[in-house]
Design an enzyme around this catalytic site. Sequence first.
Site, PDB file in Angstrom:
ATOM      1  N   HIS A 130      69.157 -51.660  -3.145  1.00 29.73           N
ATOM      2  CA  HIS A 130      69.243 -50.275  -2.667  1.00 29.73           C
ATOM      3  C   HIS A 130      69.917 -50.296  -1.290  1.00 29.73           C
ATOM      4  O   HIS A 130      69.789 -51.272  -0.560  1.00 29.73           O
ATOM      5  CB  HIS A 130      67.803 -49.749  -2.558  1.00 29.73           C
ATOM      6  CG  HIS A 130      67.668 -48.299  -2.239  1.00 29.73           C
ATOM      7  ND1 HIS A 130      67.785 -47.801  -0.956  1.00 29.73           N
ATOM      8  CD2 HIS A 130      67.394 -47.233  -3.024  1.00 29.73           C
ATOM      9  CE1 HIS A 130      67.584 -46.490  -0.978  1.00 29.73           C
ATOM     10  NE2 HIS A 130      67.349 -46.118  -2.222  1.00 29.73           N
ATOM     11  N   ASP A 207      61.510 -55.846  -0.690  1.00 29.79           N
ATOM     12  CA  ASP A 207      61.551 -54.388  -0.765  1.00 29.79           C
ATOM     13  C   ASP A 207      60.741 -54.001  -2.005  1.00 29.79           C
ATOM     14  O   ASP A 207      61.211 -54.140  -3.135  1.00 29.79           O
ATOM     15  CB  ASP A 207      63.009 -53.933  -0.894  1.00 29.79           C
ATOM     16  CG  ASP A 207      63.126 -52.442  -1.198  1.00 29.79           C
ATOM     17  OD1 ASP A 207      62.089 -51.785  -1.396  1.00 29.79           O
ATOM     18  OD2 ASP A 207      64.269 -51.947  -1.255  1.00 29.79           O
ATOM     19  N   GLN A 210      60.135 -49.791  -5.152  1.00 28.65           N
ATOM     20  CA  GLN A 210      60.209 -49.368  -6.550  1.00 28.65           C
ATOM     21  C   GLN A 210      59.122 -50.024  -7.401  1.00 28.65           C
ATOM     22  O   GLN A 210      58.708 -49.471  -8.409  1.00 28.65           O
ATOM     23  CB  GLN A 210      61.596 -49.746  -7.090  1.00 28.65           C
ATOM     24  CG  GLN A 210      62.085 -48.916  -8.229  1.00 28.65           C
ATOM     25  CD  GLN A 210      61.985 -47.425  -7.982  1.00 28.65           C
ATOM     26  OE1 GLN A 210      61.177 -46.755  -8.622  1.00 28.65           O
ATOM     27  NE2 GLN A 210      62.776 -46.887  -7.071  1.00 28.65           N
ATOM     28  N   LYS A 233      56.368 -42.969  -3.339  1.00 31.32           N
ATOM     29  CA  LYS A 233      56.677 -43.496  -4.674  1.00 31.32           C
ATOM     30  C   LYS A 233      55.424 -43.988  -5.389  1.00 31.32           C
ATOM     31  O   LYS A 233      55.433 -44.237  -6.582  1.00 31.32           O
ATOM     32  CB  LYS A 233      57.699 -44.623  -4.568  1.00 31.32           C
ATOM     33  CG  LYS A 233      59.055 -44.122  -4.082  1.00 31.32           C
ATOM     34  CD  LYS A 233      60.155 -45.069  -4.429  1.00 31.32           C
ATOM     35  CE  LYS A 233      61.337 -44.892  -3.518  1.00 31.32           C
ATOM     36  NZ  LYS A 233      62.389 -44.044  -4.071  1.00 31.32           N
ATOM     37  N   CYS A 372      71.693 -44.478  -4.686  1.00 31.04           N
ATOM     38  CA  CYS A 372      71.702 -45.346  -3.494  1.00 31.04           C
ATOM     39  C   CYS A 372      71.973 -46.805  -3.837  1.00 31.04           C
ATOM     40  O   CYS A 372      71.447 -47.718  -3.186  1.00 31.04           O
ATOM     41  CB  CYS A 372      70.402 -45.228  -2.692  1.00 31.04           C
ATOM     42  SG  CYS A 372      70.117 -43.598  -2.025  1.00 31.04           S
TER      43      CYS A 372
HETATM   44  C1  LIG Z   1      64.353 -50.181  -4.232  1.00 28.07           C
HETATM   45  C2  LIG Z   1      64.283 -49.131  -3.175  1.00 28.07           C
HETATM   46  N1  LIG Z   1      64.306 -49.492  -1.889  1.00 28.07           N
HETATM   47  C3  LIG Z   1      64.224 -48.594  -0.906  1.00 28.07           C
HETATM   48  C4  LIG Z   1      64.127 -47.252  -1.160  1.00 28.07           C
HETATM   49  C5  LIG Z   1      64.077 -46.287  -0.021  1.00 28.07           C
HETATM   50  O1  LIG Z   1      62.845 -45.654   0.054  1.00 28.07           O
HETATM   51  P1  LIG Z   1      62.609 -44.471   1.121  1.00 28.07           P
HETATM   52  O2  LIG Z   1      63.716 -43.481   0.886  1.00 28.07           O
HETATM   53  O3  LIG Z   1      61.268 -43.944   0.767  1.00 28.07           O
HETATM   54  O4  LIG Z   1      62.670 -45.070   2.479  1.00 28.07           O
HETATM   55  C6  LIG Z   1      64.099 -46.828  -2.483  1.00 28.07           C
HETATM   56  C7  LIG Z   1      64.055 -45.386  -2.816  1.00 28.07           C
HETATM   57  O5  LIG Z   1      64.680 -44.931  -3.746  1.00 28.07           O
HETATM   58  C8  LIG Z   1      64.176 -47.788  -3.516  1.00 28.07           C
HETATM   59  O6  LIG Z   1      64.148 -47.433  -4.809  1.00 28.07           O
END
Ligand SMILES: Cc1ncc(COP(=O)(O)O)c(C=O)c1O
Length: 417
Positions: A130, A207, A210, A233, A372
């Site tokens: 992401h 990370d 998800q 999430k 993203c």
């Molecule tokens: C794998 C992953 N990392 C990071 C994020 C970013 O999360 P946030 O927008 O809540 O900071 C997302 C959100 O879609 C994600 O799916």
Amino acid sequence: MAPTMATEWNINQVRSDFPILSQKLENGQQVVFLDSAASAQKPTIVLDKEREVYSQYYANAYRGVYEFGAKVDEELETSRETVREFLNANSTNEIVFTSGTTMSLNVVAQAWGRKFLKEGDEVLLNEMEHHANIVPWQMIAQETGAKLRYLPLTEDGQLDLGRLPEFLNERTKVLSVTAMSNMLGTINPLEVLSKAAKTVGAKFVVDAAQYVPHGPIDVQALDIDFLAFSGHKIFGSTGVGILYGRENLLEEMPPLLGGGHMISEVHLDHSTWAGLPAKFEAGTIPIAQAISLGKAINYVNDLGWENLQRHEQELSAYAWEQLQTVPGIKIYGPGLKERGAIFSFTMEGAHPEDIAQLLNRKGVFVRHGHHCTMPLHNVLNITASVRASFAMYNTREEVDALIAALHFTRERLRLNR
Ligand SMILES: Cc1ncc(COP(=O)(O)O)c(C=O)c1O
């Protein structure tokens, strides 16, 4: 195939806990919400908790000795402890409330990276990340002279582990990876990656944005140095997230943001820092959201992760099988064994935006675009895809609704001729 007892039991109970899921649209259609990968819906227990905070004892946190202030502090620490247990962290000092995954990863890149990365060092990412796990590293790499490297993917959207030796070496200072791809649905082998990172002395960053709505992660068992996730999430509120950091690493990092609460002493010409985790919680944290995050985690803990995973696996298998029956559909990512309940696809002859709009007419809410993950879409040689993502509250009937809406889309776009 009839649903199993476990599915039936879970689904009835779970759906009734989410008021939004029983909403009807203006045209009388039932909402079919298939965008939980972007943000998940909230159970009553979370909504109630926030109302309780605001209506019964709201005050700023870690400041007031009066009764409301003390109650807020106690609730926040209870929530922090719930997160600690969820991640199996060693201490609540390792659990920092942030505004979300993006902020947490920026803290790691900016605060740890600025101090410890230098020219010639390498940060190993991969093609499925992401933007939140790419851009902060790009920014710090530019500043420090460190180099970013990207492990390629296999044809079916998994990390190409066979090529790890080419990319991991004594210059690698960080291996940062998503636990689950928000586009491909791929679940990455954290144990293998952690071991590989440790053999070259690299920090292992996960990370977990998800992955966490689908299962807990044990930071000690997996020898994780930093881990990030977002409250919204995992059925909690927006505006709050978690940074887990190994205590000794957080100790030796400078704070990223300066301001109230993160200090020990402030003089006109210098300041000293508070202990953990306050050092990384400058200003007023999202109080009610951080408190209700604990309730969201308790909620899934109480349902039972095993039940949840069984339900999602059955649902995934059904969605996978049914999607393949729609002509022209190409699903990206690996087979069922290596993926979670996220299905990104394209349909020959149809633009993803048109598909999403036509699905919306049938009350089926999906995401379209690059999610993203622009570099990943470039690797796949597409500009956009449609993503149907499932959570524990989704049903087989909702898969059927998606499939029916896709057939409707094909008719509308005259793809059947
Ligand atoms: C794998 C992953 N990392 C990071 C994020 C970013 O999360 P946030 O927008 O809540 O900071 C997302 C959100 O879609 C994600 O799916």
